[in-house]
Design a protein around this motif. Sequence first.
Motif, PDB file in Angstrom:
ATOM      1  N   GLU A 268      44.940  40.688  39.863  1.00  0.00           N
ATOM      2  CA  GLU A 268      44.058  40.106  39.962  1.00  0.00           C
ATOM      3  C   GLU A 268      43.095  39.283  39.809  1.00  0.00           C
ATOM      4  O   GLU A 268      42.345  38.343  39.891  1.00  0.00           O
ATOM      5  CB  GLU A 268      43.927  40.784  38.385  1.00  0.00           C
ATOM      6  CG  GLU A 268      44.155  42.613  37.868  1.00  0.00           C
ATOM      7  CD  GLU A 268      45.421  42.753  37.625  1.00  0.00           C
ATOM      8  OE1 GLU A 268      45.537  43.783  37.442  1.00  0.00           O
ATOM      9  OE2 GLU A 268      46.341  42.213  38.351  1.00  0.00           O
ATOM     10  N   TYR A 269      44.794  38.218  40.236  1.00  0.00           N
ATOM     11  CA  TYR A 269      44.547  36.871  39.310  1.00  0.00           C
ATOM     12  C   TYR A 269      43.534  36.603  41.319  1.00  0.00           C
ATOM     13  O   TYR A 269      43.030  35.840  41.276  1.00  0.00           O
ATOM     14  CB  TYR A 269      45.318  36.172  40.119  1.00  0.00           C
ATOM     15  CG  TYR A 269      45.893  34.288  39.668  1.00  0.00           C
ATOM     16  CD1 TYR A 269      44.934  33.893  39.024  1.00  0.00           C
ATOM     17  CD2 TYR A 269      46.056  33.610  41.189  1.00  0.00           C
ATOM     18  CE1 TYR A 269      44.706  32.736  39.430  1.00  0.00           C
ATOM     19  CE2 TYR A 269      45.303  32.517  41.247  1.00  0.00           C
ATOM     20  CZ  TYR A 269      45.112  32.254  40.345  1.00  0.00           C
ATOM     21  OH  TYR A 269      45.681  29.851  40.086  1.00  0.00           O
ATOM     22  N   TYR A 270      43.354  36.936  42.484  1.00  0.00           N
ATOM     23  CA  TYR A 270      42.908  36.741  43.450  1.00  0.00           C
ATOM     24  C   TYR A 270      42.263  38.019  44.119  1.00  0.00           C
ATOM     25  O   TYR A 270      42.102  38.505  44.928  1.00  0.00           O
ATOM     26  CB  TYR A 270      44.059  36.331  44.396  1.00  0.00           C
ATOM     27  CG  TYR A 270      45.096  37.462  45.051  1.00  0.00           C
ATOM     28  CD1 TYR A 270      45.124  38.585  45.428  1.00  0.00           C
ATOM     29  CD2 TYR A 270      46.129  36.973  44.426  1.00  0.00           C
ATOM     30  CE1 TYR A 270      45.933  39.227  45.841  1.00  0.00           C
ATOM     31  CE2 TYR A 270      47.275  37.995  44.529  1.00  0.00           C
ATOM     32  CZ  TYR A 270      47.357  39.040  45.463  1.00  0.00           C
ATOM     33  OH  TYR A 270      48.270  39.845  45.437  1.00  0.00           O
ATOM     34  N   ASN A 271      42.163  38.875  43.016  1.00  0.00           N
ATOM     35  CA  ASN A 271      40.929  40.261  42.582  1.00  0.00           C
ATOM     36  C   ASN A 271      41.592  41.197  44.050  1.00  0.00           C
ATOM     37  O   ASN A 271      40.711  41.714  45.202  1.00  0.00           O
ATOM     38  CB  ASN A 271      39.640  39.998  43.460  1.00  0.00           C
ATOM     39  CG  ASN A 271      38.146  41.099  42.978  1.00  0.00           C
ATOM     40  OD1 ASN A 271      38.527  41.677  41.785  1.00  0.00           O
ATOM     41  ND2 ASN A 271      37.008  40.730  43.599  1.00  0.00           N
ATOM     42  N   PHE A 272      42.399  41.405  43.985  1.00  0.00           N
ATOM     43  CA  PHE A 272      43.588  42.268  45.165  1.00  0.00           C
ATOM     44  C   PHE A 272      43.197  42.101  46.487  1.00  0.00           C
ATOM     45  O   PHE A 272      43.117  42.894  47.542  1.00  0.00           O
ATOM     46  CB  PHE A 272      43.078  43.564  44.724  1.00  0.00           C
ATOM     47  CG  PHE A 272      43.193  43.424  43.576  1.00  0.00           C
ATOM     48  CD1 PHE A 272      44.543  44.999  43.296  1.00  0.00           C
ATOM     49  CD2 PHE A 272      42.108  43.707  42.658  1.00  0.00           C
ATOM     50  CE1 PHE A 272      45.052  45.051  41.757  1.00  0.00           C
ATOM     51  CE2 PHE A 272      42.825  44.368  41.544  1.00  0.00           C
ATOM     52  CZ  PHE A 272      44.199  44.472  41.147  1.00  0.00           C
ATOM     53  N   THR A 273      42.470  40.928  47.004  1.00  0.00           N
ATOM     54  CA  THR A 273      41.796  40.513  48.373  1.00  0.00           C
ATOM     55  C   THR A 273      43.661  40.680  48.866  1.00  0.00           C
ATOM     56  O   THR A 273      42.752  40.785  50.426  1.00  0.00           O
ATOM     57  CB  THR A 273      41.139  38.837  48.896  1.00  0.00           C
ATOM     58  OG1 THR A 273      42.148  38.519  48.155  1.00  0.00           O
ATOM     59  CG2 THR A 273      40.070  39.253  47.282  1.00  0.00           C
ATOM     60  N   LEU A 274      44.328  40.663  49.087  1.00  0.00           N
ATOM     61  CA  LEU A 274      45.796  39.871  49.320  1.00  0.00           C
ATOM     62  C   LEU A 274      46.017  41.714  50.381  1.00  0.00           C
ATOM     63  O   LEU A 274      46.838  42.283  50.424  1.00  0.00           O
ATOM     64  CB  LEU A 274      46.860  38.904  49.574  1.00  0.00           C
ATOM     65  CG  LEU A 274      46.095  37.913  48.968  1.00  0.00           C
ATOM     66  CD1 LEU A 274      47.036  36.812  49.275  1.00  0.00           C
ATOM     67  CD2 LEU A 274      45.306  37.667  50.942  1.00  0.00           C
TER      68      LEU A 274
END
Length: 730
Positions: free
Chosen positions: A136-142
């Motif tokens: 959630e910290y990077y909004n699942f972008t990776l």
Amino acid sequence: FFRIPSLRFASLDHNQFTGTVPVDIYGNHSIVALSASHNNLTGPLPYSTNRTRLTSLVSLDLSYNNLTDTAMNYYYSNRGAAYYSFAGNPHMQATSDEVGTKWGPMPSGDQNFYHGYVCPRLEMTDTRAPFEVSPEYYNFTLCSCVPGYFGNPTQNCTKCPQNGLCAGPNMTWPRGFYPIFQNKTILGFLPCSDPSALHSSDCNAFSNCSLAWYQSDKPDCRLCAPGSEDRLCSRCICDSPYDCYYRSHNHCSRCEVPEVTYSILGAVALSIVLIVLAVIALRIFLPLAFTHLKEAFECIAESGTLKVLLIYLQTTIALNGVWPTWVAQHGIRVLELANGQVVALGLPCIIPALGNPVWEQLIYLMIIPGVTIGLVFVVGFVYVFRRLLPFILPESSKHSGAGIGNSYAPVSTASPDTPTTEEEADREGAVPEGDAERDEGEGDGTRAVVAGHWLLTWRWGVSIWMFFVYFFFFNLANRALRVFNCIEDPLLSDTRYMQALPWVQCDTSTGAWPKLAAMAAVMLVVYIAGIPALFGWLLWRYRKRTQLPHVRGMLHILYYSYRPQRYWFELFIIARRLTLAVLISVVERDSIYRPAALTTVLLVCIAVQCWIWPFTRRRDNILEVVALGVTALTFVGQTSWWNATKLVNPTVGLLAQVLPVTEGGSSLDGDNVLLVVMALANGGLLAVMTMVVVWPLVLWFLRLCFPKSVDRAELFIHKVTPPWLYTLFN
């Protein structure tokens, strides 16, 4: 607490601490490891301008709290740490410039596994220190879904539907499969009804269908090939005469333009008219040649090989549906005529109503009455022609005995109980041979001649009617029985569809199925039960008079190719055809019992044929055994190939062990060698039996054109041909 000078290791996990992270942490110069996970710490991380205060800290774990802001605030205060963990803080958010510049995935490719998706393990870009944060910290972008799962990690990935190919947010499916939706939710993919290679399937014909997780039930492709639609792409479209498709060998084939279709039908009709005119001219001007031609046709009609060929074609076309592409497109379509499949020749192109299964079923229901009415007109025409022929050409009246249906004569194989007197024959409605000639010289002979002509013509019409009933019986049985073969949708509970017409839903009060069921019930009573009862009654009634001319003239299709003591064998043939129709049309295609039952029936028929040896001619018995054997081997081989593809029936592995296919056979992207060999074997058998059947006609033509040469050639062939081969044509 953090002001203790000697504090080096602090483990404060699971202590239900609240509040913010104290700023006093920056006052400790000796602390090495600090772990305060699984508490309720809130607020942003403290930020210090003096970045050298915490150089001694090696490990920091503040996971599973309620911290906010960005993790970089603390990182800037302590660049020397070797491990950071801020996982489980759902309110922490990365800034847009962090990813890839301040931290990123580990080069080793290590991943953290979650429910249905994976996210890479992270590290700081400058110090290579591990950096643990929640997705959630990077909004699942990776993050991405694991193989076998489909969707968006932000909403949890779900398991890939049956037969689907899932990769990240997109889902695809191979050619030959059709998606099933319920309430805008994909349930899975079902194999289409094509019993052939995937590369020729109408479902996902361009192999470019895909479905993103947010698209619901609207794939970015054309689900069916042009001309097909509905569930499993099993329904053909006919919008106009110039844009019409019809069902042929489980595919929707495009119709020719109307002009071409009408030209072909016109040429066929013209050919039939010319043949009829040629036969009439032959009857008038060359009566002796006509007599020989009639004898040739009678030889063909009474040939056991014709019956063997007809039953072989009907059984093979109905039972075996997996053929090489070139055979399916150019051969099977024409051979489907042997089962009365006029629709397979594209008749819906000129009569679009035939594309509707209700109208098609109605035509098959009325086909026997239609044939009966047509034969009444034909019999009337033949009778009028026979009556007018002496007036048209008086000198031909002496050949009137060579008319149609008047060449039958008693044979010496009649049983002792067979009535041979003229009075007994008259009680059966027959006119004894020679009555017409004796009455011609008498004063009232005209009436007897007229009656004789009418009875002979009527018997000929009855024999033709019997042949048509015999011909259509197998197809009518399959047509009626298949309506009640409804299978439950594997993905939609309490929903059943016809296996033969996958887009027709069963057990409904509306739609096509109730009408099909009503007509099928009538066909079951009138045809499927009535025809065997009629044939059995006729054979029983005339069992002691089978060799009488008038009985032979009407019922020869039932018994005349058999030995006299085996006249009843036709009942076994009818039972065999009906049993095969039930197994083919009623038993589900995926049933584990279907291939075993069909194979058993064919093997039992071979054993009975070898034991009874029912046909009069040795060649007919041999060809029947070979035809049954080729049919059985073809079915076993095609079932093995179909099992190897693992498309429909994965439960018949025993057959695959009996006839294992090659490595290429497990792929559906080409014609398997096994299929080609089976096609060639069936083609060779078909060619041999066709040659045996038409040989009397070929011999008649050669004798007509080259009488002396044919006699010499036949004598030479008889000398050089081995006896076992010569018996096939004599």
